[in-house]
Design a protein around this motif. Structure first.
Motif, PDB file in Angstrom:
ATOM      1  N   GLY A 184     -10.906 -11.461 -15.084  1.00  6.28           N
ATOM      2  CA  GLY A 184     -12.271 -11.327 -14.584  1.00  6.28           C
ATOM      3  C   GLY A 184     -12.650 -12.448 -13.634  1.00  6.28           C
ATOM      4  O   GLY A 184     -13.436 -12.249 -12.698  1.00  6.28           O
ATOM      5  N   ASP A 185     -12.132 -13.652 -13.877  1.00  6.92           N
ATOM      6  CA  ASP A 185     -12.385 -14.777 -12.975  1.00  6.92           C
ATOM      7  C   ASP A 185     -11.654 -14.581 -11.652  1.00  6.92           C
ATOM      8  O   ASP A 185     -12.160 -14.939 -10.587  1.00  6.92           O
ATOM      9  CB  ASP A 185     -11.915 -16.093 -13.605  1.00  6.92           C
ATOM     10  CG  ASP A 185     -12.543 -16.366 -14.956  1.00  6.92           C
ATOM     11  OD1 ASP A 185     -13.757 -16.122 -15.109  1.00  6.92           O
ATOM     12  OD2 ASP A 185     -11.809 -16.820 -15.866  1.00  6.92           O
ATOM     13  N   LEU A 186     -10.456 -14.031 -11.737  1.00  4.14           N
ATOM     14  CA  LEU A 186      -9.602 -13.887 -10.560  1.00  4.14           C
ATOM     15  C   LEU A 186     -10.006 -12.714  -9.682  1.00  4.14           C
ATOM     16  O   LEU A 186      -9.820 -12.744  -8.469  1.00  4.14           O
ATOM     17  CB  LEU A 186      -8.148 -13.723 -11.002  1.00  4.14           C
ATOM     18  CG  LEU A 186      -7.540 -14.916 -11.756  1.00  4.14           C
ATOM     19  CD1 LEU A 186      -6.229 -14.510 -12.423  1.00  4.14           C
ATOM     20  CD2 LEU A 186      -7.319 -16.089 -10.820  1.00  4.14           C
ATOM     21  N   GLY A 187     -10.513 -11.644 -10.297  1.00  4.82           N
ATOM     22  CA  GLY A 187     -10.931 -10.485  -9.531  1.00  4.82           C
ATOM     23  C   GLY A 187      -9.817  -9.516  -9.188  1.00  4.82           C
ATOM     24  O   GLY A 187     -10.025  -8.602  -8.387  1.00  4.82           O
ATOM     25  N   CYS A 188      -8.642  -9.684  -9.787  1.00  2.58           N
ATOM     26  CA  CYS A 188      -7.543  -8.763  -9.513  1.00  2.58           C
ATOM     27  C   CYS A 188      -7.765  -7.444 -10.255  1.00  2.58           C
ATOM     28  O   CYS A 188      -8.544  -7.374 -11.205  1.00  2.58           O
ATOM     29  CB  CYS A 188      -6.203  -9.373  -9.912  1.00  2.58           C
ATOM     30  SG  CYS A 188      -6.092  -9.879 -11.636  1.00  2.58           S
ATOM     31  N   ASP A 189      -7.065  -6.402  -9.815  1.00  3.36           N
ATOM     32  CA  ASP A 189      -7.154  -5.096 -10.462  1.00  3.36           C
ATOM     33  C   ASP A 189      -6.091  -4.918 -11.538  1.00  3.36           C
ATOM     34  O   ASP A 189      -6.301  -4.192 -12.519  1.00  3.36           O
ATOM     35  CB  ASP A 189      -6.996  -3.984  -9.422  1.00  3.36           C
ATOM     36  CG  ASP A 189      -8.112  -4.000  -8.392  1.00  3.36           C
ATOM     37  OD1 ASP A 189      -9.256  -3.703  -8.761  1.00  3.36           O
ATOM     38  OD2 ASP A 189      -7.830  -4.335  -7.223  1.00  3.36           O
ATOM     39  N   VAL A 190      -4.940  -5.541 -11.326  1.00  3.62           N
ATOM     40  CA  VAL A 190      -3.826  -5.457 -12.274  1.00  3.62           C
ATOM     41  C   VAL A 190      -3.240  -6.855 -12.424  1.00  3.62           C
ATOM     42  O   VAL A 190      -3.054  -7.573 -11.432  1.00  3.62           O
ATOM     43  CB  VAL A 190      -2.739  -4.475 -11.794  1.00  3.62           C
ATOM     44  CG1 VAL A 190      -1.616  -4.375 -12.811  1.00  3.62           C
ATOM     45  CG2 VAL A 190      -3.331  -3.092 -11.523  1.00  3.62           C
ATOM     46  N   PHE A 191      -2.940  -7.225 -13.666  1.00  4.24           N
ATOM     47  CA  PHE A 191      -2.463  -8.571 -14.014  1.00  4.24           C
ATOM     48  C   PHE A 191      -1.180  -8.389 -14.810  1.00  4.24           C
ATOM     49  O   PHE A 191      -1.195  -7.812 -15.901  1.00  4.24           O
ATOM     50  CB  PHE A 191      -3.552  -9.256 -14.839  1.00  4.24           C
ATOM     51  CG  PHE A 191      -3.301 -10.666 -15.290  1.00  4.24           C
ATOM     52  CD1 PHE A 191      -3.879 -11.735 -14.621  1.00  4.24           C
ATOM     53  CD2 PHE A 191      -2.542 -10.930 -16.428  1.00  4.24           C
ATOM     54  CE1 PHE A 191      -3.701 -13.041 -15.066  1.00  4.24           C
ATOM     55  CE2 PHE A 191      -2.364 -12.221 -16.883  1.00  4.24           C
ATOM     56  CZ  PHE A 191      -2.934 -13.283 -16.201  1.00  4.24           C
ATOM     57  N   VAL A 192      -0.062  -8.854 -14.260  1.00  2.00           N
ATOM     58  CA  VAL A 192       1.254  -8.614 -14.856  1.00  2.00           C
ATOM     59  C   VAL A 192       1.896  -9.947 -15.207  1.00  2.00           C
ATOM     60  O   VAL A 192       1.955 -10.846 -14.356  1.00  2.00           O
ATOM     61  CB  VAL A 192       2.173  -7.848 -13.879  1.00  2.00           C
ATOM     62  CG1 VAL A 192       3.508  -7.525 -14.538  1.00  2.00           C
ATOM     63  CG2 VAL A 192       1.499  -6.581 -13.365  1.00  2.00           C
ATOM     64  N   SER A 193       2.390 -10.076 -16.438  1.00  6.19           N
ATOM     65  CA  SER A 193       3.026 -11.342 -16.803  1.00  6.19           C
ATOM     66  C   SER A 193       3.940 -11.179 -18.012  1.00  6.19           C
ATOM     67  O   SER A 193       3.657 -10.399 -18.919  1.00  6.19           O
ATOM     68  CB  SER A 193       1.970 -12.405 -17.130  1.00  6.19           C
ATOM     69  OG  SER A 193       2.581 -13.657 -17.381  1.00  6.19           O
ATOM     70  N   GLY A 194       5.012 -11.955 -18.008  1.00  8.92           N
ATOM     71  CA  GLY A 194       5.742 -12.185 -19.233  1.00  8.92           C
ATOM     72  C   GLY A 194       4.938 -13.156 -20.085  1.00  8.92           C
ATOM     73  O   GLY A 194       4.091 -13.898 -19.577  1.00  8.92           O
ATOM     74  N   THR A 195       5.199 -13.154 -21.370  1.00  4.35           N
ATOM     75  CA  THR A 195       4.537 -14.114 -22.259  1.00  4.35           C
ATOM     76  C   THR A 195       5.519 -15.161 -22.763  1.00  4.35           C
ATOM     77  O   THR A 195       5.222 -15.900 -23.700  1.00  4.35           O
ATOM     78  CB  THR A 195       3.880 -13.383 -23.445  1.00  4.35           C
ATOM     79  OG1 THR A 195       4.835 -12.491 -24.041  1.00  4.35           O
ATOM     80  CG2 THR A 195       2.684 -12.576 -22.994  1.00  4.35           C
ATOM     81  N   HIS A 196       6.691 -15.240 -22.130  1.00  2.80           N
ATOM     82  CA  HIS A 196       7.750 -16.129 -22.610  1.00  2.80           C
ATOM     83  C   HIS A 196       8.044 -17.265 -21.636  1.00  2.80           C
ATOM     84  O   HIS A 196       9.165 -17.758 -21.579  1.00  2.80           O
ATOM     85  CB  HIS A 196       9.024 -15.330 -22.899  1.00  2.80           C
ATOM     86  CG  HIS A 196       9.454 -14.418 -21.782  1.00  2.80           C
ATOM     87  ND1 HIS A 196      10.216 -13.300 -22.005  1.00  2.80           N
ATOM     88  CD2 HIS A 196       9.216 -14.440 -20.451  1.00  2.80           C
ATOM     89  CE1 HIS A 196      10.444 -12.693 -20.850  1.00  2.80           C
ATOM     90  NE2 HIS A 196       9.854 -13.376 -19.898  1.00  2.80           N
ATOM     91  N   LYS A 197       7.028 -17.676 -20.875  1.00  2.00           N
ATOM     92  CA  LYS A 197       7.182 -18.855 -20.021  1.00  2.00           C
ATOM     93  C   LYS A 197       6.137 -19.893 -20.412  1.00  2.00           C
ATOM     94  O   LYS A 197       6.285 -20.550 -21.429  1.00  2.00           O
ATOM     95  CB  LYS A 197       7.108 -18.453 -18.545  1.00  2.00           C
ATOM     96  CG  LYS A 197       8.369 -17.690 -18.073  1.00  2.00           C
ATOM     97  CD  LYS A 197       8.372 -17.454 -16.588  1.00  2.00           C
ATOM     98  CE  LYS A 197       9.600 -16.665 -16.126  1.00  2.00           C
ATOM     99  NZ  LYS A 197      10.832 -17.460 -16.132  1.00  2.00           N
ATOM    100  N   TRP A 198       5.065 -20.034 -19.649  1.00  2.00           N
ATOM    101  CA  TRP A 198       4.087 -21.094 -19.906  1.00  2.00           C
ATOM    102  C   TRP A 198       3.280 -20.849 -21.178  1.00  2.00           C
ATOM    103  O   TRP A 198       2.722 -21.795 -21.742  1.00  2.00           O
ATOM    104  CB  TRP A 198       3.155 -21.235 -18.710  1.00  2.00           C
ATOM    105  CG  TRP A 198       3.887 -21.617 -17.461  1.00  2.00           C
ATOM    106  CD1 TRP A 198       4.478 -20.769 -16.558  1.00  2.00           C
ATOM    107  CD2 TRP A 198       4.151 -22.935 -16.974  1.00  2.00           C
ATOM    108  NE1 TRP A 198       5.075 -21.476 -15.545  1.00  2.00           N
ATOM    109  CE2 TRP A 198       4.895 -22.809 -15.772  1.00  2.00           C
ATOM    110  CE3 TRP A 198       3.822 -24.211 -17.425  1.00  2.00           C
ATOM    111  CZ2 TRP A 198       5.302 -23.910 -15.021  1.00  2.00           C
ATOM    112  CZ3 TRP A 198       4.231 -25.307 -16.679  1.00  2.00           C
ATOM    113  CH2 TRP A 198       4.962 -25.165 -15.501  1.00  2.00           C
ATOM    114  N   LEU A 199       3.211 -19.611 -21.632  1.00  2.00           N
ATOM    115  CA  LEU A 199       2.530 -19.337 -22.897  1.00  2.00           C
ATOM    116  C   LEU A 199       3.406 -19.703 -24.092  1.00  2.00           C
ATOM    117  O   LEU A 199       2.928 -19.804 -25.217  1.00  2.00           O
ATOM    118  CB  LEU A 199       2.142 -17.857 -22.975  1.00  2.00           C
ATOM    119  CG  LEU A 199       1.188 -17.482 -24.098  1.00  2.00           C
ATOM    120  CD1 LEU A 199      -0.231 -17.955 -23.798  1.00  2.00           C
ATOM    121  CD2 LEU A 199       1.188 -15.978 -24.343  1.00  2.00           C
TER     122      LEU A 199
END
Length: 456
Positions: free
Chosen positions: A270-285
């Protein structure tokens, strides 16, 4: 005949329960519905072979306590821990509990699949500030990008805008999807010198390249090639301006590869304003290896057709009954088939670990260490800092050129000094450091000193 009707009725009843959210699907008979039932444990909780750390009992305001949750080799300074995560103690314990449950009674444990998947969606949604139904579960950023780009209704003549700085996973997923649809993919450069990149220039180049035919703007939040962090909000505003007056079907959507931002920066979709947010959860998280998520805003998610069959309702029930009820984005775009559930379901603990520390504190710590590292490296003769020094345009990644030397050779010589760095996997490679919650100010200083020695 009666037996056949009974079997069919049993299957359809299971489908009806599934449509109502019951956690049972394609499993055999078992004496219990969830691991731990026989011993009287709460439903859905696997029997623990080890006692996991209680987050509320840990003083996570102390960064040494946070670092103490990792089993990383203490003799090494881990500036490449972001490449593939080491699991913190709560995540390791959860993986072990689920693995033990599967080994003890796989049929009973997998019977809780839908409920436990929903727990992961709920944890991710709480962290991202979105709805659980908008979150699909994947095994990596690469899978998520493939699902999204192959699921979008691209047509001949459509224009897809991306950059020369994006990683192979974005470029190849777009190439394959566009080749099938007859769409055009254009790659543009957002900066000439990454260290000198400015927010206005970055957003302006995207805005100038959007055409009336542009249907997708495919970007990466933090470039793993240079460490540049895009001003995504400003770019999203430029996309919104370009969409003004367009019919809904002609709107461009902003798809963000967020892998090097999630867990390093506290900004939410919501802060970024993107429509789709894609990420692995096995790096910085620092979540379980082989896990990831895709979030899509309702309008964008409705446009993404599932690529891999989902084993959840309504799609599975449609197959059983001949129905055509559409699936919500989250469950419909979560690929079916049996997964490494002990890792997937431990993602909940990864989000809980970061929430307990505080996403803003994690981001501030990451920025503090990265700034210290950049400031030190920038003063070294023979060292060229590639990443912007402006904290608004960088996250945890710090890239450098060391006296024009082969980055792989430099990384090996750093390792000889017990400092673990990496090489950017691009045609123009650099030495890359990742400052994170598992590194310390003292290790940052040691890395600067080591690079100084190699640059002489």
């Amino acid at each position: 005949m009666a037996d056949a009707r009974l079997r069919r009725r049993s299957v359809l009843t299971g489908g009806a329960l599934l449509a109502a959210g019951a956690p049972a699907l394609l499993v055999g008979c078992s004496s219990s519905d969830e691991p731990g039932d026989e011993s009287g444990d709460d439903a859905g909780e696997p029997a623990a072979s080890t006692t996991p750390p209680r987050l509320e009992d840990l003083d996570l305001s102390d960064w040494e306590v946070v670092r103490g949750q990792f089993a990383l080799d203490p003799e090494l300074a881990h500036f490449a821990a972001f490449v593939l995560a080491s699991h913190p103690a709560p995540v390791r314990a959860a993986i072990e509990r689920w693995r033990d449950a599967f080994d003890a009674d796989p049929a009973a444990t997998v019977a809780g699949e839908l409920a436990h998947d929903e727990e992961v969606r709920t944890a991710a949604a709480g962290y991202l500030g979105v709805r659980p139904a908008e979150v699909a579960l994947t095994d990596s950023t690469t899978m998520g990008l493939g699902l999204v780009y192959h699921g979008l209704p691209l047509c001949p003549g459509d224009h897809v805008l991306t950059t020369t700085h994006d990683f192979y996973a974005t470029h190849e997923a777009l190439r394959l999807a566009a080749a099938r649809a007859g769409a055009e993919v254009e790659r543009i450069a957002l900066y000439d010198d990454p260290a000198a990149a400015g927010a206005d220039e970055l957003a302006g180049r995207v805005a100038a390249a959007i055409r009336p035919q542009t249907k997708v703007v495919a970007l990466t939040w933090v470039h793993s090639s240079t460490g540049v962090k895009l001003p995504v909000r400003a770019i999203a505003d430029a996309v919104a301006d370009a969409n003004a007056g367009r019919a809904e079907a002609d709107r461009a959507i902003l798809v963000l590869d967020a892998i090097h931002g999630l867990g390093a920066d506290a900004a939410r979709p919501g802060d970024l304003g993107c429509d789709v947010f894609v990420s692995g959860t096995h790096k910085w998280l620092f979540g379980p290896r082989g896990t990831g998520i895709v979030w899509a805003a309702p309008a964008a998610g409705a446009a993404v057709a599932p690529t891999i069959p989902s084993f959840t309702a309504p799609s599975f029930v449609n197959w059983l009954t001949g129905g055509d009820e559409p699936s919500p984005f989250g469950v419909g775009n979560t690929p079916g088939g049996y997964q490494a559930f002990e890792h997937r379901w431990a993602v909940t603990e990864a989000f809980a670990f970061h929430q307990a520390i505080g996403p803003d504190r994690v981001a501030a710590r990451t920025q503090e260490l990265a700034t210290r590292l950049k400031d030190g490296l920038a003063e070294l003769p023979g060292v060229r800092l590639v990443t912007p020094r402006d904290p608004a345009l960088s996250a945890g990644l710090v890239c450098v050129d060391v006296a024009g030397r082969d980055p792989a050779e430099v990384v090996q010589q750093l390792l000889d000094q017990r400092i673990v760095a990496s090489v950017t996997p691009y045609s123009e490679p650099y030495v890359r450091f990742g400052a994170s919650i598992v590194t310390t100010p003292e290790q940052v200083d040691a890395a600067v000193e080591a690079v100084a020695g190699l640059a002489r």
